[in-house]
Structure formats: structure tokens, C-alpha cells
Design a protein around this motif. Sequence first.
Motif, PDB file in Angstrom:
ATOM      1  N   GLU A 255       0.843  -0.919  -0.338  1.00  7.82           N
ATOM      2  CA  GLU A 255      -0.125  -0.207   0.008  1.00  7.82           C
ATOM      3  C   GLU A 255       0.601   1.164   0.238  1.00  7.82           C
ATOM      4  O   GLU A 255       1.149   2.075  -0.514  1.00  7.82           O
ATOM      5  CB  GLU A 255      -1.183   0.667   0.936  1.00  7.82           C
ATOM      6  N   GLU A 256       2.063   1.328   0.915  1.00  5.87           N
ATOM      7  CA  GLU A 256       2.733   2.347   0.694  1.00  5.87           C
ATOM      8  C   GLU A 256       4.455   2.860  -0.739  1.00  5.87           C
ATOM      9  O   GLU A 256       3.728   3.678  -0.849  1.00  5.87           O
ATOM     10  CB  GLU A 256       3.478   2.493   1.901  1.00  5.87           C
ATOM     11  N   TRP A 257       3.645   0.938  -1.135  1.00  2.00           N
ATOM     12  CA  TRP A 257       4.057   1.478  -2.024  1.00  2.00           C
ATOM     13  C   TRP A 257       3.989   1.944  -3.509  1.00  2.00           C
ATOM     14  O   TRP A 257       4.122   2.429  -4.311  1.00  2.00           O
ATOM     15  CB  TRP A 257       5.117  -0.043  -3.059  1.00  2.00           C
ATOM     16  N   ARG A 258       2.554   1.584  -3.918  1.00  2.00           N
ATOM     17  CA  ARG A 258       1.845   1.670  -4.733  1.00  2.00           C
ATOM     18  C   ARG A 258       1.207   3.755  -4.567  1.00  2.00           C
ATOM     19  O   ARG A 258       0.901   4.330  -5.117  1.00  2.00           O
ATOM     20  CB  ARG A 258       0.340   1.417  -4.481  1.00  2.00           C
ATOM     21  N   THR A 259       2.085   4.670  -3.368  1.00  2.00           N
ATOM     22  CA  THR A 259       1.695   6.067  -3.838  1.00  2.00           C
ATOM     23  C   THR A 259       2.444   6.093  -4.222  1.00  2.00           C
ATOM     24  O   THR A 259       2.845   7.744  -3.965  1.00  2.00           O
ATOM     25  CB  THR A 259       1.623   6.042  -1.849  1.00  2.00           C
ATOM     26  N   VAL A 260       3.869   5.745  -4.500  1.00  2.14           N
ATOM     27  CA  VAL A 260       5.070   6.508  -4.405  1.00  2.14           C
ATOM     28  C   VAL A 260       5.536   6.545  -5.829  1.00  2.14           C
ATOM     29  O   VAL A 260       4.994   5.675  -6.806  1.00  2.14           O
ATOM     30  CB  VAL A 260       6.348   6.210  -4.154  1.00  2.14           C
ATOM     31  N   SER A 261       5.323   7.917  -5.939  1.00  2.00           N
ATOM     32  CA  SER A 261       6.058   8.165  -7.667  1.00  2.00           C
ATOM     33  C   SER A 261       6.813   7.240  -8.513  1.00  2.00           C
ATOM     34  O   SER A 261       7.612   6.719  -7.817  1.00  2.00           O
ATOM     35  CB  SER A 261       5.467   9.434  -7.798  1.00  2.00           C
ATOM     36  N   GLN A 262       6.556   7.211  -9.598  1.00  2.00           N
ATOM     37  CA  GLN A 262       7.856   6.636 -10.282  1.00  2.00           C
ATOM     38  C   GLN A 262       9.005   6.914 -10.794  1.00  2.00           C
ATOM     39  O   GLN A 262      10.560   6.161 -10.745  1.00  2.00           O
ATOM     40  CB  GLN A 262       7.213   6.566 -11.681  1.00  2.00           C
ATOM     41  N   LEU A 263       9.218   8.209  -9.871  1.00  2.00           N
ATOM     42  CA  LEU A 263      10.611   9.159 -10.600  1.00  2.00           C
ATOM     43  C   LEU A 263      10.982   8.717  -8.819  1.00  2.00           C
ATOM     44  O   LEU A 263      12.922   8.740  -8.700  1.00  2.00           O
ATOM     45  CB  LEU A 263      10.094  10.704 -10.149  1.00  2.00           C
TER      46      LEU A 263
END
Length: 345
Positions: A255-263
Motif C-alpha cells: 500500500e505504501e509502495w503504490r503511493t510512491v511516484s515512479q520518480l
Amino acid sequence: MLFLTSAKAATVRAALDHWAGQGLLAPDEAARLSATITVQTVDWRRLSRYAFWAAVACLIVSLGALAEDSRVMALLVRLFTFGPAQRFLGFALAAGAFFAYGVYRHRARPQTAFRNEAILFLGVVATAASLVNLGLWLDSGKGRDDLLFLLASLIYGAIALGLRSVLVWVFTLIALACWMVAFTGIVSGWENYYLGLNWPLRFVLFSAAIVALAVPMARGARLAAFSRPTLSLGLLYLFLSLWLLSIFGNYGDLEEWRTVSQLGMIPWSVLFAAVAVAAIWIGVRRDDGMLRGYGLIFLGLNIYTRFFEVFWTSLHKGIFFALLGVSLWLLGTRAEKLWTLGRGR
């Protein structure tokens, strides 16, 4: 008489002709040496190796199939009722017998190397089975499987060094990796992080230590034979860990990973690419095909992973697969040219 495959025979004969043409070898001597070469239409050495591994695999599969047969298991249960302690002792004795026989063959018949290694592999399997039952026997409810993996790595390591068996040494490194997973999982309560590191980042540090271990091993006469397998397995661990790290970063929660942008993943991708390029550079300088191969394969995997990440949702699927197909076609064309050039040389 020297028995070689057709490709190796052609290489040796070409070398003899070249030396004779350069005046480094007398023509009569070159012709005499060339006449001692016999081309093998079948690579019996490779066939022997694969046949032994297939035989061992079939034996293991047959034991698994028998274990799945309820009638066979019911008969065994009626005949023998063994607890974990008895099973541990039985497998330990079997492992000792396999290793003792392997030692005997290693000394008496060193020329049958593949058969000797297959016997040692049966000892590796029996040792693993004995340690599993040891864990069941001594289980106190704390689940300290890490100690069993550590014990397995110590046993395999001692046998590998004593017999100079590369096969058993590979299982030593595999057991050591399993120990690292179990130990960090247990001490962290199987949480996503240990000392602030998620699973891929932990494996990056672990595999870097394995790669570093291979360097001094190459300088020792007794350990030199283990250097290349150690380096190869360490590089495999390292690049697979870096690949996962370039996708997930140092995040353990999805869930935390999905909120991070690709940058946010760019630094990990750059690290992955930098290590791959370093492997290629060192491989070119030292003429090390293994380093070059690992670097090129995982640099390509890094590029294609980024391609999927960036363009999978933004491009029309027809254009996406067209670009993917064209790039793979160009890659295949270039690889074919390099292969043809190498074959010609």
C-alpha cells in the motif's frame, strides 16, 4: 589420441595451421598433432553429466510419488512407526553412508567425477531431510529454523572443503542464503523491515558479501576452485535483488509502495544500471565472459523493465508491442552478427 567435439577440434586444428604458417611449429609436427585429434559425434562427457542428474532427479521424484500413494504410506505406517528422532537418525546415517561412499570413490576412482558428484548430491538431500526431522524433534515452539540452516551450511561447507566438491559448496551458499532469510525474519518478527531494510535490500548486502568473498578465495590454492562458483552465485543473488529493488525500492508494504511516484524509483534503477555497467567494464578489462554476461543480461533486463513501467499505461498497446518487437529484432540481429563474427574467428 585426443577426443574433442567438432567445434573444439576445428579450433585446435586452426591453431595448429596458424602456428605452422607463422613458422612457430614445423609442418610435419603440426600434421602429426592434428592426426591425434578424434572428433566425437556425441559429447559423452556432457551426456554422462546430464544422465546422472536426471537419474538423481528421477529417484527423488519417485520417492515423492511413493509418499503420495496412500496405500504405500499405509503399508509403511503399519510396518514402521517412526518419530522425528528415529527419522533424523535414519536420514543422518544415510547421509553419512552417501558421503563416506563419495569420499571412497573420490579417492579410488577420481576419473568418474560425475558419478561421484551424484552420490554426494544424495548425501546433500539426506542431510537436508535429517535436519528437517531434527527441527521437528527439538521444536520448542520458538521456530528457530535459522539454526538448522546455519548447521546445514556448516556441514555442507566442511564436506565441500574436505572433498573439494564444487557441487556441495553451491549448496553451502544456498543454505547460507536460507539462513539469512530465516534469521532476519525471526529477529524482526517477520516484519517487512529489519534495521530499516526490506527483503531485496537485505539480499543486496548479503550477495555483495558473497561476491566480496570470492575475491580472496581466488588467491588461495585450496579455495581457488570455489572462487568462480561463489562469484557466479553471488552475482546472481546480487542482480536479482537489485532488479527487485529497482521495482519496489526500499518499501515493504504494498500500500505504501503504490503511493510512491515512479520518480522515486529512479535512484534504485540507476544503482542497478551502474552495477551492471561496472560488471561489463570489469569483464571487458579482464576478459571475463561471466562478468560481461551477467552485466549485459541484467542491463537489458533493467532497460526493458523501465520500458514496461513507463509506457505500459501511456502508450497504445499496438504501438507498445511494435516498439518492443522492433527492439528485440534489432537485439537479435546484433547478437547474430556477433555470434557469426566469433564463429568465424
